[in-house]
Design a protein around this motif. Structure first.
Motif, PDB file in Angstrom:
ATOM      1  N   UNK A  61     -42.958  10.903 -10.153  1.00 15.46           N
ATOM      2  CA  UNK A  61     -41.670  10.819 -10.677  1.00 15.46           C
ATOM      3  C   UNK A  61     -41.676  11.543 -12.228  1.00 15.46           C
ATOM      4  N   UNK A  68     -36.672  16.177 -14.319  1.00 15.27           N
ATOM      5  CA  UNK A  68     -36.367  16.553 -13.001  1.00 15.27           C
ATOM      6  C   UNK A  68     -35.193  17.548 -12.839  1.00 15.27           C
TER       7      UNK A  68
ATOM      8  N   UNK B 133     -31.794  13.529  -1.204  1.00 13.73           N
ATOM      9  CA  UNK B 133     -32.525  12.315  -0.954  1.00 13.73           C
ATOM     10  C   UNK B 133     -33.705  12.356  -0.116  1.00 13.73           C
ATOM     11  N   UNK B 136     -37.205  12.700  -1.224  1.00  8.26           N
ATOM     12  CA  UNK B 136     -38.098  11.706  -1.852  1.00  8.26           C
ATOM     13  C   UNK B 136     -38.693  10.378  -0.941  1.00  8.26           C
ATOM     14  N   UNK B 137     -37.672  10.382   0.481  1.00  3.93           N
ATOM     15  CA  UNK B 137     -38.239   9.314   1.398  1.00  3.93           C
ATOM     16  C   UNK B 137     -39.394  10.007   2.102  1.00  3.93           C
TER      17      UNK B 137
ATOM     18  N   UNK C  58     -28.066  10.561 -13.401  1.00  3.06           N
ATOM     19  CA  UNK C  58     -29.303  10.412 -13.166  1.00  3.06           C
ATOM     20  C   UNK C  58     -30.123   9.411 -12.742  1.00  3.06           C
ATOM     21  N   UNK C  64     -30.675   6.036  -5.633  1.00  5.63           N
ATOM     22  CA  UNK C  64     -30.454   6.550  -4.544  1.00  5.63           C
ATOM     23  C   UNK C  64     -31.961   7.076  -3.903  1.00  5.63           C
ATOM     24  N   UNK C  65     -32.845   7.460  -4.698  1.00  4.69           N
ATOM     25  CA  UNK C  65     -34.004   8.201  -4.253  1.00  4.69           C
ATOM     26  C   UNK C  65     -35.482   7.405  -4.702  1.00  4.69           C
ATOM     27  N   UNK C  66     -34.992   6.251  -4.587  1.00  2.00           N
ATOM     28  CA  UNK C  66     -36.230   5.058  -4.941  1.00  2.00           C
ATOM     29  C   UNK C  66     -37.279   5.617  -5.945  1.00  2.00           C
ATOM     30  N   UNK C  67     -36.610   5.995  -7.030  1.00  2.00           N
ATOM     31  CA  UNK C  67     -37.204   6.361  -8.171  1.00  2.00           C
ATOM     32  C   UNK C  67     -36.894   5.560  -9.325  1.00  2.00           C
ATOM     33  N   UNK C  68     -37.398   6.023 -10.606  1.00  2.00           N
ATOM     34  CA  UNK C  68     -36.977   5.092 -11.640  1.00  2.00           C
ATOM     35  C   UNK C  68     -35.849   6.013 -12.687  1.00  2.00           C
ATOM     36  N   UNK C 325     -25.732  12.575  -3.436  1.00  2.00           N
ATOM     37  CA  UNK C 325     -26.977  12.338  -3.071  1.00  2.00           C
ATOM     38  C   UNK C 325     -27.090  11.916  -1.639  1.00  2.00           C
ATOM     39  N   UNK C 326     -26.216  11.797  -0.851  1.00  4.82           N
ATOM     40  CA  UNK C 326     -26.469  11.338   0.537  1.00  4.82           C
ATOM     41  C   UNK C 326     -26.159  12.628   1.412  1.00  4.82           C
TER      42      UNK C 326
END
Lengths: 177, 373, 364, 151
Positions: A61, A68, B133, B136-137, C58, C64-68, C325-326
């Protein structure tokens, strides 16, 4: 630089009777902004690009540091991570990409191939033996391919380097201080 | 960014764009010269060689032990399978066979590689079609497999684990537990994958009927792997010419007949499940014994020609070694799956839109260093 | 803070006006000064707004993207966008040699200015509006369509084929989706009987239109959200920039400050369409009222009107961000199919229903 | 078809073809002049129907070039290798097989690029991997590159 790292914002608060005044140096401000907003160019030639993608993923990350925002066009990028071997045919393209980037621009050479040709140093006819023959490099990362943590470390090292720059004139070096 | 910023003056009214060498959807440094009529593609001309690293020339001066490492960098997403192919070719020349334990470990690692490669492909397909997305998964599970790789052979990506006669070291004591653990997680996540992308209306619209490749063309273009299997061509080397004991395992060759991008997508999704099935069959049945057959320090192959095919994540990889009896190969040729798959691209994408080109490239799953070698 | 939010904005405006009138004694001068104050305060409002939207984008992406998401620059990464902005402002602004320099430099300004102009009739809180003009809705829909000229200009003048393709896509897209947006706005205008923003808000005193207007208004709200997402070029309708296809579309050649202006315009547009959606369908600053439940309505009135407005707006912004993001991106022909074959006929029929409903008085 | 059956069938059509069975696959040795007729027969005759060319390459034996074609039949599941010896080292030429197998197009361009073998009637014979102006053909054994660092 240890102090500025801890600081949220490169400024100092001078207490006065009814509050305070925030004082900052222009150079610190600029360097703070530039070092914390390194937008890489989407550029990967081979294996290292996969590790670069890994650095972007949820486990490593790099968005935590604000890296990013990968831009596909060199016009909007600050940083080119040369991830993978550069061959003779690619070298002019890389040079061109570098030229298309607006200043200030930085280069990270990721992986052994970009440092010296790496595994493809001997007996190859088409590999550029080190990307620094083509464009100037700020930070080198060894490894084949380097781990994503190594890339993050390189980017933080680059941040350190940027924090020593001056907007006008030469860089703040140990001697020049 | 195109290589040439300025418009090219070709024939009157022709609109040519250069996609690549640096372009987000080419997955590397492929350069496509595309003739457009509005948004419709009239003609595509691939220009290769932007990552041509002269691996074949280099291998001619390396020993039979050493040339294997370079193949990890060819198709880096199936690095282990490339190494396995080379090791098998040398074994064929030496007329030895790896011990059963080594074979089982090789298959396990190969299927883990295939799984991780397909996961990366799945993420990148989403990315190419504009859905960020899934990437990332996909990487969440991929990282788990990468950890196994790292524990087993010390490298995440370019393993160099197969050597002539077996594998370099025995697996980590923790290997079996860890793989079983990861497989459990991966299996539970397939449903998530399907919810995220497969059933999406926009995704179906973008891929269904796009980039049709008929079975005849697939064979004629030499397409292999999921690209050909989606056109109804049976071409799984694991079934056709089993190696390393694949014939003892129960698994299906996924063949679908749609021939479009969506079918290619579905084939890969099913293949992931097959890989998990293979791993689950084998993980508790790794035979005891040596992990490496005895070979001489300096390997010299007898005079002759040796050809070995394996199934990588992208199709059929052929390693063709011509030996003159010396300690290094006289000539080595890698028949790479991507090279042939790419040659069908212009056939598939002519008449499509620019957006379709991206979808087609994503579902062929190109790895450019494998094309250029 | 609470005190600030509960102050009546009209009394502030009256106060300023009386003070200026007292000191200047020239009506023209007073008007000009007031305009300047309004403009400057708008700009002062926009900058933190865009910082926040950028940060929010951001963080939503990370969520949504399981990040921080950003968390190193400033507390919880909140200064990330500040750093980005300063960097972009100080970056070299390249103008390609072969480009049409005048248009190239003008384009981002047009895009930003048009998106700022649309802010004028929006009611941020009770009695807090820059200009409550009588044709508010018409003004919004007409001014917002000027932005496409800026995008076309940017694409054409860049002398880059990706830019040109992106601009052409954007042109086709915005012109088409304008129709659906317009028709869904009209359904509220029909129900309200007024184009004035303040009238529209006041008409929702006994309930928001999305609740009062039955299914037809719900349909037009959905159409509004879809079509306006397309109109501001956001994913899944971001064909004009389509990173994987056209690298960066119409702003491929823009760098530094000019690129920052496109980003700024993107966020302002996002805010503006959400604000308009919130005003027309969700009652703007109007608290949540249910018919004649006086006690309930009174409790709701205690929540400041600005909070209501921003709450609703950011709810819509959050939905639009989630879209991004979907969904995968549409193809250009599918994009136009969606508009001309589905959204436009549906919204036309829907307007008919709304009209019938308004005439018969079937709404609450 | 077994190797023996292929041999008899090919010999019936082309008596001049010789065979080599030392390797893994049956190898047909032919001359460049007859390559198109042999290959057409192998591809289109239903008894052979070698519809899938899985490898095409060249070997530089210093005295001559050897073109190697690996063929597979998807219907009959038999493999075969066809080799054509190009004796002229200075001006190596052979007919193209692009129209028989479409995959030959890229593979022949690659061979042209790295070995310098001209494929006659090839629709688009340009360098594939290297720059247009590249000097020499790197996979030839006599290729010299001053910049190349040898171990």
């Amino acid at each position: 630089m240890a102090e500025t790292e801890k600081m949220i914002f490169p400024a100092q608060l001078h207490q006065t009777a009814d509050g305070g005044i925030v004082v900052s140096k222009l150079d610190d401000m600029i360097n703070w902004a530039r070092s914390n907003s390194l937008w890489p160019l989407v550029f990967g030639t081979s294996c290292c690009a996969i590790e670069m993608m890994s650095a972007a993923d949820a486990k490593y990350d790099w968005s935590r540091f604000g890296f990013e925002v990968a831009r596909a066009t060199p016009r909007q990028a600050d940083l080119i991570i040369v991830a993978g071997t550069i061959v003779m045919k690619m070298a002019p393209v890389l040079k061109r990409l570098y030229d298309q980037m607006p200043d200030p621009k930085y280069v990270i050479a990721m992986g052994a191939c970009t440092i010296s040709g790496g595994p493809f140093f001997y007996n190859t006819y088409s590999v550029v033996k080190g990307v620094d023959h083509v464009i100037p490099v700020d930070v080198y990362i060894p490894g084949c391919p380097p781990r994503p943590e190594a890339l993050l470390h390189a980017m933080i090292t680059l941040q350190e380097k940027i924090k020593h720059e001056t907007y006008f004139g030469k860089a703040k070096t140990e001697e020049g201080k | 960014m195109s290589l040439l910023g300025e418009p090219e003056l070709t024939e009157e009214g022709e609109f040519v764009i250069n996609i690549g060498p640096q372009h987000p959807s080419t997955h590397g440094v492929l350069h496509l010269k595309v003739w457009l009529d509005g948004e419709t593609i009239k003609k595509i001309q691939p220009h290769l060689g932007y990552i041509h690293r002269s691996i074949e020339k280099m291998s001619e001066s390396l020993s039979y032990r050493n040339f294997i490492y370079a193949t990890s960098r060819m198709d880096y997403l199936s690095a282990h399978i490339n190494n396995q192919a080379c090791a098998l070719t040398v074994e064929k020349g030496l007329q030895i066979e790896a011990p059963p334990r080594a074979q089982a470990i090789r298959i396990l690692m190969a299927e883990l590689t295939r799984l991780s490669s397909h996961q990366l492909w799945w993420g990148c397909t989403g990315l190419d079609l504009g859905a960020v997305t899934p990437f990332f998964y996909a990487f969440r599970e991929r990282e788990l497999i990468m950890e196994i790789m790292e524990e087993t052979c010390g490298a995440r990506l370019t393993q160099n684990y197969s050597v002539p006669g077996g594998v370099m070291y025995d697996v980590h004591p923790n290997f079996q537990n860890r793989v079983k653990d990861v497989m459990k997680q991966v299996k539970s996540r397939f449903r998530e994958y399907e919810e995220a992308l497969t059933g999406n209306v926009i995704f179906e619209q973008r891929t269904k009927g796009v980039g049709y490749l008929s079975a005849e063309d697939a064979i004629s273009f030499g397409c292999t792997g999921p690209t050909a299997r989606a056109s109804g061509v049976s071409c799984d080397i694991r079934k056709w010419f089993p190696y390393d004991g694949y014939d003892k395992l129960q698994f299906d060759e996924i063949i679908m007949t749609g021939g479009d991008s969506y079918t290619r997508y579905m084939v890969r999704m099913e293949e992931m499940k097959q890989s998990v099935a293979i791993i689950e069959q084998l993980i508790d049945n790794i035979p005891e014994g040596d992990f490496q057959a005895k070979t001489k320090m300096v390997i010299k192959l007898p005079k002759g020609e040796f050809y070995q095919r394996v199934e990588t994540a992208r199709g059929e990889l052929g390693v063709y070694i011509v030996s003159d009896g010396a300690a290094s190969p006289y000539r080595i040729k890698y028949r790479s799956p991507n090279f042939s798959n790419l040659s069908a691209l212009s056939h598939m994408a002519t008449g499509a839109k620019i957006g379709d080109l991206v979808a087609i490239m994503a579902t062929i799953d190109l790895v450019i260093p494998d094309v250029d070698r | 803070m609470a005190l600030f939010l509960t102050i009546s904005f009209s009394s502030i405006a009256t106060g300023i006006h009386t003070w200026l009138a007292g000191t200047m004694q020239n009506e023209m001068l007073v008007k000009i000064t007031e305009m300047a104050i309004a403009g400057i305060s708008l700009l002062l409002f926009l900058v933190p707004l865009c910082f926040f939207l950028g940060y929010m984008e951001r963080k939503v992406a990370a969520f949504m993207q399981i990040r921080l998401g950003p968390n190193r620059v400033g507390p919880k990464g909140s200064l990330q966008i500040v750093a980005d902005t300063i960097k972009l402002l100080l970056k070299e602004g390249l103008t390609p040699t072969a480009s049409d320099k005048f248009l190239f430099n003008l384009a981002p300004m047009i895009v930003v200015v048009t998106s700022m102009l649309v802010m004028a009739p929006i009611a941020f809180a009770k009695d807090f509006q820059i200009w409550d003009l009588s044709i508010g809705v018409l003004y919004v829909s007409s001014v917002s369509s000027i932005a496409v000229i800026g995008i076309l200009m940017a694409g054409w003048s860049s002398y880059n084929k990706y830019s040109l393709l992106g601009a052409m896509r954007s042109g086709a897209q915005i012109v088409s989706y304008e129709l659906s947006v317009g028709l869904s706005l009209i359904s509220i205008v029909i129900l309200t009987g007024s184009l004035r923003m303040s009238d529209i808000v006041m008409s929702q005193e006994n309930g928001w239109w999305i609740f009062k207007g039955h299914i037809p208004v719900l349909i037009s709200f959905v159409i509004f959200v879809i079509a306006s997402t397309a109109e501001i070029n956001r994913a899944p309708f971001d064909l004009a920039e389509a990173e994987q296809e056209l690298t960066a579309g119409f702003h491929t050649e823009y760098s530094g400050m000019k690129f920052a202006m496109f980003l700024l315009a993107e966020y302002i547009n996002l805010f503006v369409v959400s604000a308009i959606g919130a005003t027309l369908f969700l009652g703007g600053w109007m608290p949540f009222h249910i018919g004649h439940w006086e006690a309930f309505n009174h409790i709701m009135d205690f929540i400041p009107s600005s909070l209501w407005f921003f709450g609703k707006t950011f709810a819509i912004i959050f939905i639009i961000m989630q879209f991004r993001w979907t969904f995968p991106r549409l193809r250009v022909d599918q994009l136009l199919t969606l508009e001309w074959k589905y959204l436009l006929p549906i919204s036309m029929v829907n307007v008919l229903f709304v009209t019938v409903m308004a005439i018969m008085g079937w709404h609450f | 078809m077994t190797n023996e059956e292929i041999k008899t069938a090919v010999s019936a059509l082309f008596p001049s073809v010789t065979y080599d069975e030392t390797g893994e696959f049956l190898t047909l040795l032919i001359t460049p002049a007859e390559i198109r007729s042999v290959m057409k027969a192998l591809r289109y005759n239903t008894e052979f129907s070698f519809d899938y060319m899985f490898c095409l390459t060249c070997i530089d034996w210093k005295t001559h070039f050897m073109m190697v074609y690996h063929l597979l039949s998807k219907t009959h599941r038999h493999n075969i290798v066809v080799k054509a010896k190009i004796a002229d080292v200075n001006k190596p030429e052979i007919e193209t097989l692009c129209d028989i197998w479409q995959t030959a197009n890229f593979h022949e361009r690659e061979v042209y690029d790295l070995f310098g073998i001209r494929f006659l009637n090839h629709p688009d014979l340009r360098r594939l991997l290297l720059d247009e102006g590249w000097d020499g053909y790197p996979l030839r054994k006599n290729y010299v590159d001053e910049n190349m660092i040898s171990l």
